[in-house]
Design an enzyme around this catalytic site. Structure first.
Site, PDB file in Angstrom:
ATOM      1  N   HIS A  86     -88.167  24.169 -48.075  1.00 11.73           N
ATOM      2  CA  HIS A  86     -87.676  24.995 -49.181  1.00 11.73           C
ATOM      3  C   HIS A  86     -87.929  26.482 -48.957  1.00 11.73           C
ATOM      4  CE1 HIS A  86     -87.756  21.327 -52.119  1.00 11.73           C
ATOM      5  NE2 HIS A  86     -86.711  21.330 -51.308  1.00 11.73           N
TER       6      HIS A  86
ATOM      7  N   CYS B 292     -82.329  39.043 -45.525  1.00 14.30           N
ATOM      8  CA  CYS B 292     -81.264  39.989 -45.854  1.00 14.30           C
ATOM      9  C   CYS B 292     -79.961  39.226 -46.028  1.00 14.30           C
ATOM     10  CB  CYS B 292     -81.126  41.044 -44.753  1.00 14.30           C
ATOM     11  SG  CYS B 292     -79.776  42.222 -45.036  1.00 14.30           S
TER      12      CYS B 292
ATOM     13  N   CYS C 162     -83.143  46.805 -45.466  1.00 15.32           N
ATOM     14  CA  CYS C 162     -83.354  45.803 -44.428  1.00 15.32           C
ATOM     15  C   CYS C 162     -83.798  46.498 -43.145  1.00 15.32           C
ATOM     16  CB  CYS C 162     -82.084  45.003 -44.174  1.00 15.32           C
ATOM     17  SG  CYS C 162     -82.176  43.889 -42.745  1.00 15.32           S
TER      18      CYS C 162
ATOM     19  N   SER D 274     -93.541  14.213 -56.634  1.00 20.17           N
ATOM     20  CA  SER D 274     -92.979  13.136 -57.449  1.00 20.17           C
ATOM     21  C   SER D 274     -91.806  12.455 -56.770  1.00 20.17           C
ATOM     22  CB  SER D 274     -92.536  13.689 -58.810  1.00 20.17           C
ATOM     23  OG  SER D 274     -91.541  14.692 -58.630  1.00 20.17           O
TER      24      SER D 274
ATOM     25  N   ALA E 272    -105.765  15.921 -55.558  1.00 22.23           N
ATOM     26  CA  ALA E 272    -105.514  15.986 -54.114  1.00 22.23           C
ATOM     27  C   ALA E 272    -106.775  16.271 -53.320  1.00 22.23           C
ATOM     28  CB  ALA E 272    -104.457  17.050 -53.822  1.00 22.23           C
TER      29      ALA E 272
END
Length: 240
Positions: free
Chosen positions: A114, A122, A141, A183, A225
């Site tokens: 992700h 840019c 940029c 999940s 966790a």
């Protein structure tokens, strides 16, 4: 557990970073319970209100810069190092998280499906670069010199996740698949356990509570966790 496992694929979600002070997304009180993802995590939302979107991700950047890996991150990094040093086989850590806590802990064989919050892309030339500064339309940029086209290097709703080809290739060879702190409701990651099962892998769920596809896992452990991940890693090491 199958103590002959040689190729391992681990998927982590927001639950692995929650104890480092980073919010989850879909839980009660999570990020998307407080903010509208359609306004802050879609190309359309960015086009409509770029300043608001950039301000949101700049704040999350600032929060991340102060975060440190927890015991779960460290246990996974240690597992990878021991796995590779022993010549056990392939090791791939796939994370849905956009933080850098796995890297801070020492993980190396890693895919951020992700994207990464501490990188900027840019939209004019596609250049991606490491970046800890606040995002703003006035920034230029460093590759093409275009102003107003910088956005966080994260995958928004409606965009294709990153690294899917090597992920599916690893799942097709997996002997062990572990989902941690997720999940398993967001596709395509929701289908990874089925891909791994089709390849004959032993499947393990480590999470705070059962997810929507918990029945597909051969082995399940629930709790924070920082407790269940180190415990599971120790059990895996003891099975060698």
């Amino acid at each position: 557990m199958n103590d002959q496992a040689s190729n391992i694929v681990i998927l982590t979600g927001a639950g692995v970073s929650a104890e480092s002070g980073l919010g989850t997304f879909r839980d009660v009180g999570g990020i998307w319970a407080k903010f509208d993802p359609m306004k802050l995590a879609t190309p359309e939302g960015y086009a409509e209100d770029p300043d608001g979107v950039l301000e949101f991700y700049s704040a999350r950047r600032e929060n991340l810069i102060g975060a440190r890996p927890n015991g779960a991150h460290l246990a996974l990094a240690g597992l990878e190092q021991a796995w590779m040093m022993a010549g056990r086989g392939d090791f791939l850590l796939v994370t849905q998280n956009i933080d850098d806590l796995h890297e801070q802990a020492g993980s190396a064989g890693l895919i951020h499906m992700h994207g990464e919050l501490l990188k900027t892309r840019c939209t004019a030339c596609g250049h991606v670069f490491a970046d800890r500064e606040a995002l703003a339309l006035t920034r230029i940029c460093p590759s093409c010199g275009h102003a107003g086209g910088l956005r966080p290097h994260v995958v928004w709703f409606g965009e294709m996740p990153l690294g899917l080809d090597p992920i599916y290739e690893a799942l097709a060879r997996a002997d062990l698949f572990v989902a941690i702190g997720t999940s398993c409701t967001v596709w395509p990651a929701a289908g990874f356990v089925q891909e791994a099962r089709a390849a004959g892998a032993w499947t393990v769920e480590l999470s705070l509570e059962p997810g929507e596809v918990s029945a597909l896992f051969d082995e399940r452990h629930y709790g924070p966790a920082t407790q269940i991940v180190p415990d599971w890693v120790r059990r895996l090491a003891g099975s060698d």
